[in-house]
Design a protein around this motif. Sequence first.
Motif, PDB file in Angstrom:
ATOM      1  N   ARG A   9       0.840  -1.191   0.000  1.00 45.06           N
ATOM      2  CA  ARG A   9       0.000   0.000   0.000  1.00 45.06           C
ATOM      3  C   ARG A   9       0.881   1.248   0.000  1.00 45.06           C
ATOM      4  O   ARG A   9       1.804   1.374   0.782  1.00 45.06           O
ATOM      5  N   GLU A  10       0.527   2.177  -0.877  1.00 43.61           N
ATOM      6  CA  GLU A  10       1.306   3.407  -0.964  1.00 43.61           C
ATOM      7  C   GLU A  10       1.094   4.230   0.308  1.00 43.61           C
ATOM      8  O   GLU A  10      -0.015   4.331   0.809  1.00 43.61           O
ATOM      9  N   PRO A  11       2.123   4.883   0.844  1.00 41.00           N
ATOM     10  CA  PRO A  11       1.958   5.716   2.049  1.00 41.00           C
ATOM     11  C   PRO A  11       1.082   6.931   1.746  1.00 41.00           C
ATOM     12  O   PRO A  11       1.138   7.494   0.655  1.00 41.00           O
ATOM     13  N   ARG A  12       0.265   7.345   2.734  1.00 41.44           N
ATOM     14  CA  ARG A  12      -0.598   8.507   2.560  1.00 41.44           C
ATOM     15  C   ARG A  12       0.241   9.777   2.498  1.00 41.44           C
ATOM     16  O   ARG A  12       1.165   9.954   3.282  1.00 41.44           O
ATOM     17  N   PRO A  13      -0.110  10.680   1.600  1.00 41.73           N
ATOM     18  CA  PRO A  13       0.637  11.941   1.548  1.00 41.73           C
ATOM     19  C   PRO A  13       0.347  12.788   2.789  1.00 41.73           C
ATOM     20  O   PRO A  13      -0.728  12.719   3.375  1.00 41.73           O
ATOM     21  N   ALA A  14       1.322  13.583   3.199  1.00 46.54           N
ATOM     22  CA  ALA A  14       1.139  14.454   4.364  1.00 46.54           C
ATOM     23  C   ALA A  14       0.053  15.478   4.060  1.00 46.54           C
ATOM     24  O   ALA A  14      -0.055  15.971   2.940  1.00 46.54           O
ATOM     25  N   PRO A  15      -0.827  15.808   5.048  1.00 44.87           N
ATOM     26  CA  PRO A  15      -1.899  16.777   4.813  1.00 44.87           C
ATOM     27  C   PRO A  15      -1.339  18.150   4.447  1.00 44.87           C
ATOM     28  O   PRO A  15      -0.359  18.603   5.031  1.00 44.87           O
ATOM     29  N   ASN A  16      -1.998  18.802   3.491  1.00 47.96           N
ATOM     30  CA  ASN A  16      -1.587  20.133   3.051  1.00 47.96           C
ATOM     31  C   ASN A  16      -2.276  21.168   3.935  1.00 47.96           C
ATOM     32  O   ASN A  16      -3.370  21.662   3.640  1.00 47.96           O
TER      33      ASN A  16
END
Length: 427
Positions: A97-104
């Motif tokens: 599973r791809e890691p979640r991007p950091a919240p903008n």
Amino acid sequence: MNDWPGGWSDDNRGNRYGRGSSSAQPESARVMRQVRRGPAAPPGQGYGGVPQQPSYVNGQGHGGYGDDDGYDSGYNTGQVYGGSGGGPGGPGGRGMREPRPAPNWRRRIKVTAITVVTVLVVTSVATYFWADSKLNREVDLSKVIDRPEAGEGTNYLIVGSDSREGMSAEEKKELHTGSAEGKRTDSMMILHTGSNGPTLISLPRDSDVEIPSFVGSESGKTYKGTGRHVKLNAAYAEDGPELLVRTVEYNTGLHIDHYVEIGFAGFANIVDAVGGVEINIPRDIKDSKSGADFKKGTQTLNGEEALAFVRTRYALPNSDLDRTKNQQKFLSALANQVATPGTVLNPFKLYPTMGAGLDTLIVDKDMGLFDLADMFWSMKGVTGGDGKSMNMPISGSSGGNLVWDKAKVKTLVEQLKNDETVTVSGN
């Protein structure tokens, strides 16, 4: 009919599988084409790190069951699905599973800020049009003739009338207003706003004034002045706000820019809407005519009590002059309370207060909400020490009427016209 592929049965299988025979040989497996996508995998590895599975050619196993190394192919090491360990979701596996991007956060804050600003703008615009539609613009100052030139700053004529319009018999009894027909003025004040702070000047209702020539507000007929002297509140009783403005301007020489009037019921409703007004009463007051019954000291007055306080004059040493001082004091305290964050920022207080006031205010046709806000903020300034409150200077009395000090009044008016700091003192 049998269920074996290709018409097989136990009888025609022969000894290929045998029935427990030790010499049985398995049928040569059909050779399945190896499908690869992408670059070739390293020796011993399949696509994506999956170990190469055994194939069968001519009945012999290659890289699997028949190898010298025996059956292993990564099963013993737990590396069936990846060369570096782990299951389908582990490193190197297909299901990783791809890691979640950091919240903008910058974008989120921007969107939130835009939303809040939009809501505030829409609410403010809606409130403005709602409030503006409730103003009773009934007074036409264009009917006032022979007006003095306007000076610097803005002059408001603020009138408290004894109008009982819309009040039930029970309300009249509760508020001690009586049942007189028509309406008269219980209080009149000039509020000047400008660059040198606000000045609030009370005009006693018993002030001696001359009724000048005027045009009837309803009839349009011109009535010539005869030099007739009356009490100031008689001008209002004779032909309403327009004649009152004409009389004040004629006897002072000061141009009135805006007119604001409020009746008994409206005044009491505003006080109740803000939750009462705190005020310091300097002496015990008991007056059966107004219903006032107060002990000396600081206390919070509700609408009924506030109306009794500002109407009381018979229980005061200087009668109408003392009453005007109490009216100034209370109106300034009321404006101060209305303008507090607890009222302005609380919609459960702000809208009832605005509704109570706007429903009962009568203003001139050119009066806007910004003018009204300027008036209230200026009255708050008088309480806060940024301005001055006084009575019109009095020199004596004649026939029961209070006579103005002409010299002092002339100086006062000149200072107001030029928007200068007022140095004149009143009674």
